[in-house]
Motif scaffolding. Structure first.
Motif, PDB file in Angstrom:
ATOM      1  N   THR A 275       0.858  -1.181   0.000  1.00  0.00           N
ATOM      2  CA  THR A 275       0.000   0.000   0.000  1.00  0.00           C
ATOM      3  C   THR A 275       0.897   1.235   0.000  1.00  0.00           C
ATOM      4  OG1 THR A 275      -1.899   1.015   1.083  1.00  0.00           O
ATOM      5  CG2 THR A 275      -0.184   0.181   2.544  1.00  0.00           C
TER       6      THR A 275
ATOM      7  N   ARG B  90      -7.820   7.826  -0.732  1.00  0.00           N
ATOM      8  CA  ARG B  90      -9.055   7.018  -0.688  1.00  0.00           C
ATOM      9  C   ARG B  90      -9.816   7.123   0.624  1.00  0.00           C
ATOM     10  NH1 ARG B  90      -9.947   3.267  -5.056  1.00  0.00           N
ATOM     11  NH2 ARG B  90      -8.356   3.834  -6.583  1.00  0.00           N
TER      12      ARG B  90
ATOM     13  N   ASN C 127     -16.637  -1.539  -0.761  1.00  0.00           N
ATOM     14  CA  ASN C 127     -17.295  -0.823  -1.853  1.00  0.00           C
ATOM     15  C   ASN C 127     -18.799  -0.652  -1.657  1.00  0.00           C
ATOM     16  OD1 ASN C 127     -17.343   0.092  -4.595  1.00  0.00           O
ATOM     17  ND2 ASN C 127     -15.380  -1.027  -4.714  1.00  0.00           N
TER      18      ASN C 127
ATOM     19  N   ASN D  77     -14.572   7.240   6.607  1.00  0.00           N
ATOM     20  CA  ASN D  77     -13.861   7.534   5.369  1.00  0.00           C
ATOM     21  C   ASN D  77     -14.145   9.001   5.022  1.00  0.00           C
ATOM     22  OD1 ASN D  77     -13.231   7.896   2.565  1.00  0.00           O
ATOM     23  ND2 ASN D  77     -13.258   5.669   2.316  1.00  0.00           N
TER      24      ASN D  77
HETATM   25  N1  COA Z   1      -3.628   0.091  -0.720  1.00  0.00           N
HETATM   26  C1  COA Z   1      -3.551   0.026  -2.066  1.00  0.00           C
HETATM   27  N2  COA Z   1      -4.496  -0.516  -2.831  1.00  0.00           N
HETATM   28  C2  COA Z   1      -5.595  -1.011  -2.225  1.00  0.00           C
HETATM   29  C3  COA Z   1      -5.739  -0.974  -0.825  1.00  0.00           C
HETATM   30  C4  COA Z   1      -4.700  -0.395  -0.082  1.00  0.00           C
HETATM   31  N3  COA Z   1      -4.752  -0.306   1.275  1.00  0.00           N
HETATM   32  N4  COA Z   1      -6.933  -1.525  -0.507  1.00  0.00           N
HETATM   33  C5  COA Z   1      -7.515  -1.918  -1.645  1.00  0.00           C
HETATM   34  N5  COA Z   1      -6.692  -1.597  -2.686  1.00  0.00           N
HETATM   35  C6  COA Z   1      -6.930  -1.826  -4.106  1.00  0.00           C
HETATM   36  C7  COA Z   1      -7.878  -2.953  -4.379  1.00  0.00           C
HETATM   37  O1  COA Z   1      -7.206  -4.196  -4.353  1.00  0.00           O
HETATM   38  C8  COA Z   1      -8.376  -2.601  -5.753  1.00  0.00           C
HETATM   39  O2  COA Z   1      -7.408  -2.986  -6.690  1.00  0.00           O
HETATM   40  P1  COA Z   1      -7.851  -3.558  -8.142  1.00  0.00           P
HETATM   41  O3  COA Z   1      -8.603  -2.417  -8.780  1.00  0.00           O
HETATM   42  O4  COA Z   1      -6.561  -3.884  -8.771  1.00  0.00           O
HETATM   43  O5  COA Z   1      -8.737  -4.732  -7.838  1.00  0.00           O
HETATM   44  C9  COA Z   1      -8.411  -1.073  -5.750  1.00  0.00           C
HETATM   45  O6  COA Z   1      -7.538  -0.674  -4.659  1.00  0.00           O
HETATM   46  C10 COA Z   1      -9.770  -0.478  -5.521  1.00  0.00           C
HETATM   47  O7  COA Z   1     -10.392  -1.163  -4.458  1.00  0.00           O
HETATM   48  P2  COA Z   1     -11.780  -0.729  -3.895  1.00  0.00           P
HETATM   49  O8  COA Z   1     -12.161  -1.629  -2.739  1.00  0.00           O
HETATM   50  O9  COA Z   1     -12.745  -0.572  -5.030  1.00  0.00           O
HETATM   51  O10 COA Z   1     -11.422   0.744  -3.336  1.00  0.00           O
HETATM   52  P3  COA Z   1     -12.357   1.830  -2.786  1.00  0.00           P
HETATM   53  O11 COA Z   1     -12.151   3.092  -3.498  1.00  0.00           O
HETATM   54  O12 COA Z   1     -13.780   1.345  -2.599  1.00  0.00           O
HETATM   55  O13 COA Z   1     -11.757   2.057  -1.321  1.00  0.00           O
HETATM   56  C11 COA Z   1     -12.277   1.491   0.933  1.00  0.00           C
HETATM   57  C12 COA Z   1     -11.754   0.994  -0.384  1.00  0.00           C
HETATM   58  C13 COA Z   1     -12.280   0.333   1.918  1.00  0.00           C
HETATM   59  C14 COA Z   1     -11.341   2.568   1.432  1.00  0.00           C
HETATM   60  C15 COA Z   1     -13.713   2.066   0.740  1.00  0.00           C
HETATM   61  O14 COA Z   1     -14.488   1.172   0.005  1.00  0.00           O
HETATM   62  C16 COA Z   1     -14.405   2.348   2.039  1.00  0.00           C
HETATM   63  O15 COA Z   1     -13.947   3.156   2.839  1.00  0.00           O
HETATM   64  N6  COA Z   1     -15.577   1.724   2.245  1.00  0.00           N
HETATM   65  C17 COA Z   1     -16.375   1.968   3.415  1.00  0.00           C
HETATM   66  C18 COA Z   1     -15.797   1.196   4.524  1.00  0.00           C
HETATM   67  C19 COA Z   1     -16.394   1.545   5.807  1.00  0.00           C
HETATM   68  O16 COA Z   1     -16.781   2.658   6.014  1.00  0.00           O
HETATM   69  N7  COA Z   1     -16.445   0.578   6.710  1.00  0.00           N
HETATM   70  C20 COA Z   1     -16.846   0.758   8.024  1.00  0.00           C
HETATM   71  C21 COA Z   1     -18.212   1.293   8.143  1.00  0.00           C
HETATM   72  S1  COA Z   1     -18.370   1.654   9.810  1.00  0.00           S
END
Ligand code: COA
Length: 326
Positions: free
Chosen positions: A29, A37, A219, A256
């Motif tokens: 990462t 993000r 997501n 987030n």
């Molecule tokens: N570092 C680098 N890359 C990462 C990563 C990290 N820490 N975590 C995921 N990725 C990658 C994924 O593998 C994916 O790669 P790919 O496109 O090659 O498959 C890409 O980044 C996008 O992943 P995605 O899950 O679609 O990212 P996102 O923009 O949705 O962000 C979160 C991920 C988890 C940050 C976001 O979805 C989020 O915050 N969701 C809400 C979570 C939440 O609020 N939970 C608690 C509620 S109380």
């Protein structure tokens, strides 16, 4: 109608911090990815020798000291948490013992990241019906103890801590915590869950794999969070015949930065109204709202008459809002 006024706040964060640079060393990462993000730059992580009940106790002591109220005078302690030091008894009882709050009755509420708002709503109901006059509401969690630190999709998101508020009954109409709104959708339970060692699928009874770790579909959770946080805000305002402009400050659950920004956009609210500390503390689950509340209170952000909206969202799924006139 009797409401409950917040007369003291407190919070506690473990000493140990883990920065994005620290995570870069052990995970595939980058600081750039995490900041862009999520808005997170570091998180506080509970130490081996630290406990959830102690974090909650320290936050409570600070809140009681600000309130000028003795623990022995509390009637009720409600704690929002899902990461107690032991499966039972409740963290609230452990805190009661630590504080010597011998007159209070104490119990936990398990609404995960919405734990504080659910606990606050519970306490408010006791104030409203006249059962209690002084209550202590705490949100505390150590979700880092449920994480797979090799899974970059969740390891970057969470931190630990505790936040507390002391409430006293108040008969001034429209002041204090005057309206709470709670929702849940159990059909979406598997978007975020932590099976625990013995966890079983709720339908089949089959033992769930990876029981020691929190599972999340980030997501999908993101999308539901944005729309339901906006919906619950509108519901809370409508129930009180209030307009969006009447809100002075929003204290959102810090999951987030992009969720918070998207909710603001959807509601047409300026970003300056949203109080945010996610960069320093990450997602501290039930502690997230009361930590932010305490930090802003100690910075004397709130003036008498300000309207605060607390809005939370998390595993359950469960979400909620509370309106407070300061
Ligand atoms: N570092 C680098 N890359 C990462 C990563 C990290 N820490 N975590 C995921 N990725 C990658 C994924 O593998 C994916 O790669 P790919 O496109 O090659 O498959 C890409 O980044 C996008 O992943 P995605 O899950 O679609 O990212 P996102 O923009 O949705 O962000 C979160 C991920 C988890 C940050 C976001 O979805 C989020 O915050 N969701 C809400 C979570 C939440 O609020 N939970 C608690 C509620 S109380």
């Amino acid at each position: 109608m009797i409401t409950a006024k917040i007369v003291g706040t407190g919070s506690w964060l473990p000493k140990k911090t883990v920065t994005n640079a620290d995570l870069e060393k052990v995970l595939d990462t980058s600081d750039e990815w995490i900041v862009s993000r999520t808005g997170i730059r570091q998180r506080h992580v509970i130490g081996e020798q630290e406990t959830v009940s102690n974090m909650a106790t320290y936050a409570a002591q600070r809140a009681l000291s600000m309130a000028g109220i003795k623990a022995q005078d509390l009637d009720l302690i409600v704690v929002g948490t899902v990461t107690g030091d032991v499966e039972f008894p409740a963290v609230a009882c452990l805190v009661q013992g630590n504080l010597g709050a011998s007159r209070a009755f104490a119990y936990d509420v398990r609404a995960v990241c919405s734990g504080f708002v659910f606990a606050l709503s519970n306490a408010l109901a006791y104030h409203q019906c006249g059962r209690v006059k002084r209550s202590l509401v705490i949100g505390v969690d150590a979700l880092t103890r449920t994480l797979d630190w090799t899974d970059r999709s969740v390891a970057i998101l969470f931190g630990d801590g505790a936040g507390a508020a002391v409430l006293v009954s108040d008969e001034e109409e429209g002041h204090g915590v005057f309206s709470t709104h709670l929702r849940s959708d159990g059909a979406l339970w598997d978007l975020i869950y932590y099976p625990g060692e013995e966890g079983r699928h709720p339908c089949s009874g089959v033992k769930l794999e990876g029981g020691r770790f929190l599972r999340m579909c980030g997501n999908k959770t993101f999308k539901v969070a944005v729309s339901e946080l906006a919906n619950i805000t509108l519901e809370a305002l409508a129930a009180n015949h209030m307009g969006i402009d009447e809100i002075t400050w929003v204290i959102p659950h810090q999951a987030n930065r992009r969720i918070i920004d998207a909710v603001g956009k959807r509601l047409g609210m300026p970003a300056e109204k949203f109080l945010v500390n996610i960069d320093r503390v990450a997602n501290t689950s039930a502690a997230s709202i009361p930590i932010m509340l305490d930090e802003a209170n100690r910075q004397q952000k709130f003036a008498s008459g300000d309207v605060l909206l607390l809005c939370a969202f998390g595993s359950g799924l469960a979400w909620g809002a509370a309106l407070i006139r300061w």
